[in-house]
Design an enzyme around this catalytic site. Structure first.
Site, short mmCIF file in Angstrom:
data_model
loop_
_atom_site.label_atom_id
_atom_site.label_comp_id
_atom_site.label_asym_id
_atom_site.label_seq_id
_atom_site.Cartn_x
_atom_site.Cartn_y
_atom_site.Cartn_z
N ASP A 97 3.10 -5.14 0.15
CA ASP A 97 4.51 -4.83 0.79
C ASP A 97 4.67 -3.31 0.58
OD1 ASP A 97 5.17 -7.15 1.77
OD2 ASP A 97 5.99 -7.96 -0.04
N ASP A 98 3.78 -2.70 -0.37
CA ASP A 98 3.66 -1.32 -0.48
C ASP A 98 3.36 -0.36 0.74
OD1 ASP A 98 3.82 0.90 -2.97
OD2 ASP A 98 2.56 1.63 -1.40
#
Length: 206
Positions: free
Chosen positions: A155-156
């Site tokens: 999710d980065d």
């Protein structure tokens, strides 16, 4: 270099893309500013949300100065008024999140002795009930405070962008769930050292 890091680099070098990337990139520096203090790291992560590093550092410093010994012990934090906490530059929402961390820590242990025997995913599920703490926040904690070797924070945004640049053939034109599946498949080759691979991705300059 520790034996574990040497083993990680040897393993990751089997992926020719990562091998090239590592050759082009200085060794990532490993910082642990909190000396294994999970509680303090969670507070800092909340203060840092959606603002610059410089602004976050200034606010967190002012926040800590609200306490006589410079440490926001949970009970002391919960005794602070909204006005006192706002004086450090905190928003109303972040104040609620900080209070949520304090409340959680008074009922649920979050020290290394309690967390170390748990799996990465168990720690994620244990901590995300705290308001303001999501999966990405816990994954950063796993990587930078708990020193877990095999974390893949998909999710980065930077990790995703760098992987798309590094692996254009596998990711070209993909979006949504299809892209996520492709990135997971690429990263599976890095196990059990995905943390090290991601450190290089963050530092790599395409």
């Amino acid at each position: 270099m520790t034996p574990d890091s040497a083993a990680a680099l040897d393993h990751l070098a089997q992926d020719p893309v990562i091998a090239r990337l590592m050759a082009e990139t200085p060794d990532p520096k490993v910082f642990n500013d909190y000396a294994d203090d999970v509680y303090l790291a969670l507070l800092e992560s909340i203060v840092s949300q959606q603002i610059s590093v410089k602004a976050a550092d200034a606010i967190f410093t002012r926040f800590r100065l609200l306490f006589s010994d410079g440490y926001p012990h949970a009970r002391d934090l919960l005794l602070k008024t909204t006005e006192e906490l706002r004086s450090a530059g905190l928003s109303g929402q972040k104040i609620k999140y900080l209070q949520s961390v304090a409340e959680f820590s008074l009922v649920n242990p979050i020290d290394r002795a309690h967390l170390d025997p748990m799996t990465d995913e168990a720690i994620v599920q244990y901590l995300i009930p705290i308001k303001g703490v999501g999966r990405w926040t816990v994954e950063m904690l796993l990587m930078f405070v708990l020193d877990r070797p095999d974390v893949f924070p998909i999710d980065d945004l930077v990790i995703r962008q760098r992987m798309i640049l590094a692996y254009p053939e596998q990711t070209n034109g993909l979006t949504g769930k299809t892209l996520y599946n492709a990135l997971h498949q690429i990263a599976d080759a890095w196990r059990p050292y995905r943390t090290t691979a991601c450190r290089y991705l963050w530092r790599w300059k395409p």
